[in-house]
Design a protein around this motif. Structure first.
Motif, short mmCIF file in Angstrom:
data_model
loop_
_atom_site.label_atom_id
_atom_site.label_comp_id
_atom_site.label_asym_id
_atom_site.label_seq_id
_atom_site.Cartn_x
_atom_site.Cartn_y
_atom_site.Cartn_z
N LYS A 384 54.03 -48.07 4.40
CA LYS A 384 54.15 -46.63 4.63
C LYS A 384 53.49 -46.23 5.95
N CYS A 385 53.87 -45.05 6.43
CA CYS A 385 53.26 -44.54 7.66
C CYS A 385 51.81 -44.16 7.38
N PRO A 386 50.88 -44.49 8.30
CA PRO A 386 49.48 -44.11 8.07
C PRO A 386 49.26 -42.59 8.12
N ASN A 387 50.17 -41.87 8.79
CA ASN A 387 49.98 -40.42 8.96
C ASN A 387 50.84 -39.56 8.02
N CYS A 388 51.91 -40.17 7.48
CA CYS A 388 52.85 -39.39 6.68
C CYS A 388 53.13 -40.10 5.37
N ASP A 389 53.57 -39.31 4.40
CA ASP A 389 53.89 -39.87 3.09
C ASP A 389 55.34 -40.34 3.05
N GLN A 404 59.07 -48.09 12.16
CA GLN A 404 58.82 -46.79 12.80
C GLN A 404 58.88 -45.68 11.76
N CYS A 405 57.96 -44.68 11.94
CA CYS A 405 58.01 -43.50 11.10
C CYS A 405 58.95 -42.48 11.74
N HIS A 406 59.93 -42.01 10.98
CA HIS A 406 60.89 -41.06 11.55
C HIS A 406 60.38 -39.63 11.54
N TYR A 407 59.16 -39.43 11.08
CA TYR A 407 58.57 -38.09 11.08
C TYR A 407 57.56 -37.88 12.20
N CYS A 408 56.74 -38.93 12.49
CA CYS A 408 55.73 -38.75 13.54
C CYS A 408 55.90 -39.75 14.67
N GLY A 409 56.82 -40.72 14.50
CA GLY A 409 57.07 -41.68 15.57
C GLY A 409 56.13 -42.88 15.59
ZN LIG Z 1 54.48 -40.68 10.27
#
Ligand SMILES: [Zn+2]
Ligand SMILES: [Zn+2]
Length: 670
Positions: A384-389, A404-409
């Motif tokens: 999972k992204c460290p910054n987003c769920d 890659q996280c598609h919410y924060c990059g």
């Molecule tokens: Zn993220």
């Protein structure tokens, strides 16, 4: 003399300053004013000869400098800004910041006319468009004109490829001849390069293109040009074009009115370009025309209740038939092991046949990247992204593989072993990159291109893909929703949707509406002169009711069905929906603030207020998120409701109970 000034920040209300008594300062001029220890540029909102008794004269500061003799923001614009501030419940400073190019708010920027520009003559040259209107288009034109006499907003409901653009062009010409301005809104300007080329040929230097991909400096110049209005103009632009200083609008067109990209999600104002465009037209006494093949439920409802007029075009251009739709049951295909990767045997066979005939094919998968997630084959853990769920998307490109996280990059390397138990990680699902791999492997002789956010980031990349496909240098085009929008290719005989189910499973009351619109739009890309196109849809749920309406291209039936559902479960257009989003870095603080807010809301709104809900993604960029919905019946005075809500938010912020918590109202949530 005293002036109220709007400053380009998210601060409530206006600021009052003093000017010299003999200074004839007008509303809409730019001024430089002191704010704390800084100097900022603002817009004069109102002027007064006497100070309000509520203010202390000794605390009112002097204006530092006046930048304009004449207003650079018109009275109409100020009215619209105020309306947006009230309607979308945001500070008017936020509206200003969204409305004006940054350069306009630079004290060095001058609005004075340069000598060569003064020679600009009022001289209309409209190049003759080679296209004659068809009988159907003529009829629609007359119909629209008639309906405008009675209703200022008309929906042009025309099936895909019915030639709505020609109708627009003729109506624009009429307005230009009458010396009026025209605003032509399109959902995403990058996706409509084909359209802008066409309009450029017809309208030449009358055409002004305005959107966020144009540099700020150029936008400032365009703003200046519209403000002067030396000649009739047509402005084609994305939603931000509603902020231009029109003086004499005759017509506002909102093309593809159903598109959700008209909505600005972040930052405030969280406005819908279609709603603002209609308000703008109303203010200026202009006509409004909404065009689409797949109207939004809201617009259909406004037609049904008689608020909007409606004109229809049911025939496709040049006698083209609507495409035939075939469903493929993925359960059965997987069970029988009749799959090549993510393509079913029948689809592979059809692609082969069409390639052999020299035709082109579009493959639609509304997910970018290689695969939506990785998962441990033993313990089931998902990176999972460290910054987003959210789970991290797998990408495989020339520059290597990564997550890659598609919410924060946020990006990280691919892991071959599970970080929890050390077992093997497996890739699940597929996006456009994986599809491209599979297709290239299956059809080695075909030339394949991919169109999605990742492949079009480079300047001109989008245009290059479109050109090579329309010149038939590419046989198979793979893409996300980008391929569904307003593109016309003569040689496309087959369109396939690789996994329709992902479209239905969205946590929104609009998910069926969007799925239907997207499928109908992508289907509209199939078919060439004199031949019926084909659409193949792969799905795990072939009995889903959306497919029945899709097979019959039955937008009316679909509307009736959704209308009933929305009315039964009280969703727009059967209520006013307001979403309140509460955000904080600390989860407990977010939860506590949302609970506090809900308490205040239920005191005033009672049952209209929902419980505190975690949204489908509960954390983005390290902010924990909670939501509350207000559903206010259509018969209630919504303006009053918003005022009461505004009051609650103000009191809560003054009480300090929600200190440091972000609370965002969205009065037109998508
Ligand atoms: Zn993220
Ligand atoms: Zn594991």
């Amino acid at each position: 003399m005293y002036i109220e000034v709007i400053l380009p920040f998210a601060i409530q209300g206006t600021y009052t300053y003093r000017t010299a008594a003999d200074m004839a300062l007008k509303a809409g001029c730019r001024v430089v004013v002191p704010l704390a220890k800084k100097e900022v540029v603002g817009i004069v909102y109102k002027t007064y000869t006497e100070l309000s008794p509520l203010l202390d004269d000794s605390k009112v500061r002097d204006v530092t400098a006046v930048l304009d003799e004449e207003a650079v923001v018109t009275d109409n614009q100020l009215l619209l800004w105020q309306w947006m501030s009230d309607y979308y419940m945001c500070p008017i400073g936020d509206v200003l910041a969204a409305a004006l190019p940054k350069k306009v708010m630079d004290r060095q920027f001058s609005f004075s006319t340069s000598p060569c520009e003064r020679k600009n003559q009022v001289h209309i040259t409209i190049v003759q468009d080679p296209f004659e209107l068809t009988e159907q288009q003529e009829r629609a034109m007359k119909d629209i004109r008639t309906q405008w006499q009675d209703k200022r907003v008309v929906l042009l409901h025309g099936v895909t490829s019915s030639g709505k653009t020609e109708v627009y062009i003729h109506l624009i010409k009429e307005q230009l001849r009458a010396g009026k301005q025209v605003l032509y809104l399109v959902p995403e300007i990058a996706l409509t390069a084909q359209l802008t080329d066409r309009l450029q040929r017809v309208f030449g230097d009358r055409l002004l293109v305005y959107h966020s991909r144009v540099s700020d400096g150029k936008r400032a110049e365009a703003y200046k040009q519209v403000l002067r209005h030396g000649k009739p103009q047509v402005v084609v632009g994305a939603r931000s074009a509603v902020f231009l200083p029109f003086r004499d609008l005759g017509l506002v067109i909102v093309d593809e009115e159903h598109e959700q990209s008209y909505k600005q999600q972040d930052p405030a104002p969280r406005y819908h370009g279609r709603s603002v465009a209609i308000m703008l037209a109303y203010q200026q006494g202009a006509y409004a025309l909404l065009g689409t093949a797949t109207p939004s439920i809201e617009t259909m409802y406004n037609v049904e209740t008689g608020k909007y007029g409606c004109s229809r075009m049911t025939e496709r251009f040049q006698g083209l038939r609507l495409p035939r739709i075939t469903l493929i049951d993925l359960n059965r295909q997987y069970h029988r092991k009749e799959m090549y990767g993510h393509l079913s045997d029948p689809l592979v066979a059809r692609i082969q046949e069409e390639l052999a005939k020299g035709k082109q094919i579009i493959l639609f998968q509304n997910r970018r990247g290689y695969a939506p997630y990785m998962q441990c084959s033993n313990c089931g853990s998902v990176p999972k992204c460290p910054n987003c769920d959210v789970s991290l998307t797998v990408h495989r490109t020339i520059r290597g593989s990564y997550l890659q996280c598609h919410y924060c990059g946020a990006e990280t390397g691919i892991m071959s072993a599970c970080s929890e138990c050390g077992s093997e990680m497996k890739i699940h699902g597929f996006g456009t990159e994986r599809l491209e791999d599979e297709v290239a492997h299956l059809f080695p002789k075909a030339s394949v291109a991919r169109m999605d956010l990742d492949s079009t980031r480079r300047k001109n990349a989008y245009q290059e893909i479109i050109s090579s496909f329309s010149e038939h240098k590419v046989d198979i085009l793979i893409g996300t929703q980008m391929v569904t929008k307003g593109l016309h290719f003569d040689d496309v005989s087959l369109v396939a949707v690789l996994q329709a189910d992902t479209l239905f499973n969205q946590p929104s009351f609009r998910s069926y509406e969007r799925a239907f619109q997207m499928l109908e739009q992508v289907a509209g890309r199939a078919g060439r002169k004199g031949q019926q196109g084909e659409v193949i849809i792969q799905t795990f749920d072939p009995n889903h009711p959306v497919f029945d309406y899709l097979r019959g291209h039955d937008t009316d039936g679909f509307y009736q069905w959704q209308r009933q559902e929305r009315s039964q479960f009280r969703f727009p257009p059967f209520c006013h929906l307001i979403t309140l989003t509460v955000k904080h870095r600390d989860e407990e603080r977010a939860e506590a603030a949302a609970t506090e807010l809900r308490g205040h809301l239920t005191d005033v709104f009672g049952q209209r207020c929902s419980a505190v809900m975690p949204p489908s993604i509960t954390r983005i960029q390290n902010l924990h998120i909670r939501q509350i919905q207000l559903r206010i019946e259509r018969t209630a005075p919504i303006k009053k409701g918003k005022e009461m809500l505004g009051q609650i938010l103000k009191e809560l912020s003054a009480s300090g109970l929600c200190k440091g918590v972000i609370i965002q109202p969205d009065t037109e949530p998508m």
